[in-house]
Design a protein around this motif. Structure first.
Motif, PDB file in Angstrom:
ATOM      1  N   LEU A  50     -41.316 -11.291 -28.466  1.00 11.41           N
ATOM      2  CA  LEU A  50     -39.982 -11.073 -29.396  1.00 11.41           C
ATOM      3  C   LEU A  50     -39.916  -9.644 -30.064  1.00 11.41           C
ATOM      4  O   LEU A  50     -38.764  -9.156 -30.134  1.00 11.41           O
ATOM      5  CB  LEU A  50     -40.306 -12.234 -30.397  1.00 11.41           C
ATOM      6  N   ALA A  51     -41.025  -9.170 -30.402  1.00  9.21           N
ATOM      7  CA  ALA A  51     -41.080  -7.778 -31.057  1.00  9.21           C
ATOM      8  C   ALA A  51     -40.435  -6.639 -30.092  1.00  9.21           C
ATOM      9  O   ALA A  51     -39.781  -5.910 -30.629  1.00  9.21           O
ATOM     10  CB  ALA A  51     -42.426  -7.579 -31.647  1.00  9.21           C
ATOM     11  N   ILE A  52     -40.951  -6.703 -28.888  1.00 10.60           N
ATOM     12  CA  ILE A  52     -40.614  -5.992 -27.810  1.00 10.60           C
ATOM     13  C   ILE A  52     -39.067  -5.877 -27.646  1.00 10.60           C
ATOM     14  O   ILE A  52     -38.574  -4.634 -27.492  1.00 10.60           O
ATOM     15  CB  ILE A  52     -41.576  -6.023 -26.571  1.00 10.60           C
ATOM     16  N   ILE A 113     -46.350  -1.657 -34.637  1.00 13.76           N
ATOM     17  CA  ILE A 113     -45.976  -2.897 -34.907  1.00 13.76           C
ATOM     18  C   ILE A 113     -47.515  -3.528 -34.463  1.00 13.76           C
ATOM     19  O   ILE A 113     -47.933  -3.263 -33.357  1.00 13.76           O
ATOM     20  CB  ILE A 113     -44.973  -3.726 -34.098  1.00 13.76           C
ATOM     21  N   GLU A 114     -47.867  -4.240 -35.560  1.00 14.30           N
ATOM     22  CA  GLU A 114     -49.362  -4.916 -35.062  1.00 14.30           C
ATOM     23  C   GLU A 114     -48.946  -6.741 -35.306  1.00 14.30           C
ATOM     24  O   GLU A 114     -48.306  -6.754 -36.193  1.00 14.30           O
ATOM     25  CB  GLU A 114     -50.513  -4.632 -36.070  1.00 14.30           C
ATOM     26  N   VAL A 115     -49.498  -7.330 -34.316  1.00 18.54           N
ATOM     27  CA  VAL A 115     -49.190  -8.960 -34.578  1.00 18.54           C
ATOM     28  C   VAL A 115     -50.546  -9.405 -34.982  1.00 18.54           C
ATOM     29  O   VAL A 115     -51.531  -9.121 -34.004  1.00 18.54           O
ATOM     30  CB  VAL A 115     -48.595  -9.554 -33.199  1.00 18.54           C
ATOM     31  N   PHE A 185     -39.865 -13.858 -34.827  1.00 19.98           N
ATOM     32  CA  PHE A 185     -40.535 -15.228 -34.555  1.00 19.98           C
ATOM     33  C   PHE A 185     -40.057 -16.319 -33.804  1.00 19.98           C
ATOM     34  O   PHE A 185     -40.745 -17.192 -33.354  1.00 19.98           O
ATOM     35  CB  PHE A 185     -41.063 -15.775 -35.916  1.00 19.98           C
ATOM     36  N   ALA A 186     -38.701 -16.119 -33.455  1.00 22.86           N
ATOM     37  CA  ALA A 186     -37.952 -17.037 -32.674  1.00 22.86           C
ATOM     38  C   ALA A 186     -36.936 -16.583 -32.312  1.00 22.86           C
ATOM     39  O   ALA A 186     -36.355 -15.642 -32.761  1.00 22.86           O
ATOM     40  CB  ALA A 186     -37.723 -18.195 -33.579  1.00 22.86           C
TER      41      ALA A 186
END
Length: 196
Positions: A50-52, A113-115, A185-186
């Motif tokens: 999702l972040a990508i 960005i780290e998840v 997140f969604a």
């Protein structure tokens, strides 16, 4: 070639990770020592995707920039060498302006960005963020799938936490960037996929 317990340079470490016995494993180099990283799991991979998606839409919209993903490796320190594997690095220049190496990245991204994954600890995450800031990264977002929040870190500023109801901006680093925290997140129109 050095063994895993011998201090390695980033270049030696890159070659070491390609050995057949290390295939399928994830490693980082911490002050010259190779550390195996646990697999982060399905929810982590989903939030990374999702972040990508969000960041790809951003660089396409602005007509410039690129992403590096999949823990490609960022050299954050030399002598002894430390190589971290950020989930996503965002660069604002065109990839045609740089020579992309076959090894680890040494250029400083505008954003990391780290998840968080289940095995991450606050101490480990704080160390990583500090290393990124010291390396010159201007903006770091740490996404927490457990409570759908984003920790925003910048040099010389207090960190802040945004929840899923808030808006995330480029903080003066990413021109004209803004989106809802919930976008990380969604999928639009879908409920988040929380871990059981």
């Amino acid at each position: 070639m050095p063994a895993a317990t011998t201090k390695m340079t980033a270049e030696e470490f890159h070659d070491w990770t390609k050995r057949p016995e290390n295939e399928g494993s994830r490693f980082e180099l911490d002050a010259g020592v190779a550390l195996e990283m646990p697999s982060p799991g399905e929810l982590h991979a989903f939030v990374c995707w999702l972040a990508i998606k969000v960041m790809t839409e951003y660089v396409v919209r602005r007509g410039n920039g690129y992403l590096l993903t999949n823990d490609c490796g960022l050299i954050v320190r030399r002598a002894p060498d430390t190589v971290r594997g950020p989930d996503i690095m965002v660069f604002l220049e065109s990839p045609s302006q740089v020579k992309l190496s076959k090894g680890f990245c040494e250029r400083v991204p505008a954003l990391i960005i780290e998840v968080l994954s289940p095995s991450d600890t606050m101490k480990r995450t704080t160390i990583r963020v500090g290393q990124y800031l010291k390396r010159g990264v201007k903006l770091i977002w740490v996404l927490d799938p457990a409570d759908e929040s984003i920790y925003v870190h910048r040099a010389d500023e207090y960190s802040k936490v945004l929840d899923s109801t808030e808006e995330l901006t480029g903080n003066g680093v990413l021109p004209d960037f803004a989106c809802k925290v919930s976008d990380f997140f969604a999928l639009p129109g879908h409920a988040p996929s929380a871990a059981p």
